[in-house]
Scaffold this motif. Structure first.
Motif, PDB file in Angstrom:
ATOM      1  N   ARG A  54     -28.040 -46.334  -8.274  1.00 30.88           N
ATOM      2  CA  ARG A  54     -28.023 -46.542  -9.727  1.00 30.88           C
ATOM      3  C   ARG A  54     -29.443 -46.636 -10.271  1.00 30.88           C
ATOM      4  O   ARG A  54     -29.728 -46.132 -11.351  1.00 30.88           O
ATOM      5  N   ARG A  55     -30.344 -47.255  -9.525  1.00 30.39           N
ATOM      6  CA  ARG A  55     -31.749 -47.285  -9.975  1.00 30.39           C
ATOM      7  C   ARG A  55     -32.318 -45.870 -10.015  1.00 30.39           C
ATOM      8  O   ARG A  55     -33.050 -45.509 -10.939  1.00 30.39           O
ATOM      9  N   ALA A  56     -31.970 -45.057  -9.032  1.00 33.66           N
ATOM     10  CA  ALA A  56     -32.441 -43.665  -9.012  1.00 33.66           C
ATOM     11  C   ALA A  56     -31.885 -42.893 -10.212  1.00 33.66           C
ATOM     12  O   ALA A  56     -32.588 -42.069 -10.805  1.00 33.66           O
ATOM     13  N   ILE A  57     -30.634 -43.155 -10.571  1.00 34.68           N
ATOM     14  CA  ILE A  57     -30.048 -42.499 -11.741  1.00 34.68           C
ATOM     15  C   ILE A  57     -30.811 -42.904 -13.000  1.00 34.68           C
ATOM     16  O   ILE A  57     -31.126 -42.057 -13.846  1.00 34.68           O
ATOM     17  N   LEU A  58     -31.129 -44.179 -13.122  1.00 34.85           N
ATOM     18  CA  LEU A  58     -31.891 -44.640 -14.288  1.00 34.85           C
ATOM     19  C   LEU A  58     -33.253 -43.941 -14.357  1.00 34.85           C
ATOM     20  O   LEU A  58     -33.695 -43.534 -15.437  1.00 34.85           O
ATOM     21  N   LEU A  59     -33.898 -43.787 -13.209  1.00 33.95           N
ATOM     22  CA  LEU A  59     -35.192 -43.088 -13.180  1.00 33.95           C
ATOM     23  C   LEU A  59     -35.038 -41.624 -13.589  1.00 33.95           C
ATOM     24  O   LEU A  59     -35.877 -41.080 -14.315  1.00 33.95           O
ATOM     25  N   LEU A  60     -33.964 -40.991 -13.113  1.00 30.59           N
ATOM     26  CA  LEU A  60     -33.699 -39.592 -13.484  1.00 30.59           C
ATOM     27  C   LEU A  60     -33.536 -39.437 -14.996  1.00 30.59           C
ATOM     28  O   LEU A  60     -34.003 -38.470 -15.588  1.00 30.59           O
ATOM     29  N   LEU A  61     -32.865 -40.399 -15.593  1.00 30.94           N
ATOM     30  CA  LEU A  61     -32.564 -40.309 -17.017  1.00 30.94           C
ATOM     31  C   LEU A  61     -33.677 -40.863 -17.902  1.00 30.94           C
ATOM     32  O   LEU A  61     -33.563 -40.848 -19.123  1.00 30.94           O
ATOM     33  N   ALA A  62     -34.753 -41.327 -17.293  1.00 34.48           N
ATOM     34  CA  ALA A  62     -35.861 -41.898 -18.067  1.00 34.48           C
ATOM     35  C   ALA A  62     -36.508 -40.877 -18.991  1.00 34.48           C
ATOM     36  O   ALA A  62     -36.988 -41.215 -20.063  1.00 34.48           O
ATOM     37  N   SER A  63     -36.488 -39.612 -18.601  1.00 29.59           N
ATOM     38  CA  SER A  63     -37.181 -38.604 -19.391  1.00 29.59           C
ATOM     39  C   SER A  63     -36.265 -37.692 -20.192  1.00 29.59           C
ATOM     40  O   SER A  63     -36.719 -37.043 -21.131  1.00 29.59           O
ATOM     41  N   GLN A  64     -34.980 -37.629 -19.809  1.00 27.19           N
ATOM     42  CA  GLN A  64     -34.084 -36.720 -20.536  1.00 27.19           C
ATOM     43  C   GLN A  64     -32.627 -37.056 -20.281  1.00 27.19           C
ATOM     44  O   GLN A  64     -32.287 -37.645 -19.268  1.00 27.19           O
ATOM     45  N   ALA A  65     -31.778 -36.686 -21.244  1.00 28.26           N
ATOM     46  CA  ALA A  65     -30.329 -36.835 -21.075  1.00 28.26           C
ATOM     47  C   ALA A  65     -29.844 -35.758 -20.115  1.00 28.26           C
ATOM     48  O   ALA A  65     -30.386 -34.646 -20.082  1.00 28.26           O
ATOM     49  N   MET A  66     -28.822 -36.085 -19.324  1.00 26.48           N
ATOM     50  CA  MET A  66     -28.302 -35.140 -18.346  1.00 26.48           C
ATOM     51  C   MET A  66     -26.791 -35.285 -18.252  1.00 26.48           C
ATOM     52  O   MET A  66     -26.246 -36.349 -18.530  1.00 26.48           O
ATOM     53  N   THR A  67     -26.136 -34.222 -17.801  1.00 25.40           N
ATOM     54  CA  THR A  67     -24.698 -34.271 -17.541  1.00 25.40           C
ATOM     55  C   THR A  67     -24.456 -34.901 -16.172  1.00 25.40           C
ATOM     56  O   THR A  67     -25.370 -34.970 -15.338  1.00 25.40           O
ATOM     57  N   ALA A  68     -23.222 -35.317 -15.928  1.00 24.58           N
ATOM     58  CA  ALA A  68     -22.874 -35.896 -14.632  1.00 24.58           C
ATOM     59  C   ALA A  68     -23.133 -34.902 -13.504  1.00 24.58           C
ATOM     60  O   ALA A  68     -23.633 -35.269 -12.444  1.00 24.58           O
ATOM     61  N   GLY A  69     -22.808 -33.643 -13.743  1.00 23.25           N
ATOM     62  CA  GLY A  69     -23.037 -32.619 -12.727  1.00 23.25           C
ATOM     63  C   GLY A  69     -24.510 -32.448 -12.388  1.00 23.25           C
ATOM     64  O   GLY A  69     -24.879 -32.322 -11.220  1.00 23.25           O
ATOM     65  N   ALA A  70     -25.357 -32.465 -13.422  1.00 25.35           N
ATOM     66  CA  ALA A  70     -26.800 -32.321 -13.201  1.00 25.35           C
ATOM     67  C   ALA A  70     -27.350 -33.538 -12.461  1.00 25.35           C
ATOM     68  O   ALA A  70     -28.221 -33.411 -11.595  1.00 25.35           O
ATOM     69  N   ILE A  71     -26.828 -34.709 -12.795  1.00 25.16           N
ATOM     70  CA  ILE A  71     -27.253 -35.925 -12.095  1.00 25.16           C
ATOM     71  C   ILE A  71     -26.807 -35.864 -10.641  1.00 25.16           C
ATOM     72  O   ILE A  71     -27.598 -36.111  -9.723  1.00 25.16           O
ATOM     73  N   ALA A  72     -25.549 -35.508 -10.419  1.00 17.94           N
ATOM     74  CA  ALA A  72     -24.987 -35.455  -9.059  1.00 17.94           C
ATOM     75  C   ALA A  72     -25.738 -34.470  -8.177  1.00 17.94           C
ATOM     76  O   ALA A  72     -25.846 -34.676  -6.961  1.00 17.94           O
ATOM     77  N   ALA A  73     -26.275 -33.395  -8.766  1.00 20.66           N
ATOM     78  CA  ALA A  73     -27.010 -32.390  -7.998  1.00 20.66           C
ATOM     79  C   ALA A  73     -28.255 -32.973  -7.335  1.00 20.66           C
ATOM     80  O   ALA A  73     -28.793 -32.393  -6.399  1.00 20.66           O
ATOM     81  N   ASN A  74     -28.704 -34.135  -7.799  1.00 22.88           N
ATOM     82  CA  ASN A  74     -29.898 -34.774  -7.248  1.00 22.88           C
ATOM     83  C   ASN A  74     -29.587 -35.709  -6.079  1.00 22.88           C
ATOM     84  O   ASN A  74     -30.504 -36.308  -5.524  1.00 22.88           O
ATOM     85  N   PHE A  75     -28.306 -35.843  -5.744  1.00 18.86           N
ATOM     86  CA  PHE A  75     -27.908 -36.783  -4.697  1.00 18.86           C
ATOM     87  C   PHE A  75     -27.069 -36.091  -3.638  1.00 18.86           C
ATOM     88  O   PHE A  75     -26.336 -35.157  -3.931  1.00 18.86           O
ATOM     89  N   ASN A  76     -27.187 -36.589  -2.433  1.00 16.74           N
ATOM     90  CA  ASN A  76     -26.423 -36.054  -1.322  1.00 16.74           C
ATOM     91  C   ASN A  76     -25.154 -36.890  -1.162  1.00 16.74           C
ATOM     92  O   ASN A  76     -24.929 -37.532  -0.155  1.00 16.74           O
ATOM     93  N   THR A  77     -24.338 -36.876  -2.217  1.00 11.73           N
ATOM     94  CA  THR A  77     -23.113 -37.673  -2.231  1.00 11.73           C
ATOM     95  C   THR A  77     -22.071 -36.948  -3.081  1.00 11.73           C
ATOM     96  O   THR A  77     -22.415 -36.046  -3.846  1.00 11.73           O
ATOM     97  N   ALA A  78     -20.830 -37.338  -2.960  1.00 13.02           N
ATOM     98  CA  ALA A  78     -19.755 -36.686  -3.710  1.00 13.02           C
ATOM     99  C   ALA A  78     -19.883 -36.986  -5.206  1.00 13.02           C
ATOM    100  O   ALA A  78     -20.305 -38.069  -5.598  1.00 13.02           O
TER     101      ALA A  78
END
Length: 106
Positions: free
Chosen positions: A16-40
């Motif tokens: 969740r902290r990594a997600i917050l860091l990802l979204l610090a600079s721009q809005a993203m869709t769930a799919g775009a966020i998920a693409a940054n993680f090695n998880t379902a």
């Protein structure tokens, strides 16, 4: 029944902290966020749900996509809560540094 989630439990999770860091600079869709993680993707969706319930994220529908973005006022609320502790530790480290310099010069 919608229980209010604890914001500090939410940010205790590294994903969740990594997600917050990802979204610090721009809005993203769930799919775009998920693409940054090695998880379902459902796992990422659950993290997004928790962060949204804590009001750390806001979601906005744009056509068929939902975009997630940080909620700055809530983030500031957390920072404001932590600030006195940061200042206390800075003061303690500065005192320790002064003692060590004084000890070194003897």
């Amino acid at each position: 029944m919608n229980l209010r989630r604890d914001v500090f439990q939410a940010i205790a999770d590294p994903t969740r902290r990594a997600i917050l860091l990802l979204l610090a600079s721009q809005a993203m869709t769930a799919g775009a966020i998920a693409a940054n993680f090695n998880t379902a993707r459902p796992t990422v969706s659950k993290h997004l749900q928790i962060l949204t319930e804590c009001e750390l994220l806001k979601s906005q529908q744009n056509g068929r996509e939902i975009y997630y973005q940080l909620n700055p006022p809530k983030m500031k609320e957390i920072a404001d809560f932590i600030e006195p502790f940061r200042q206390m530790w800075d003061d303690r480290f500065n005192k320790l540094e002064a003692i060590m310099k004084n000890y070194k010069n003897k």
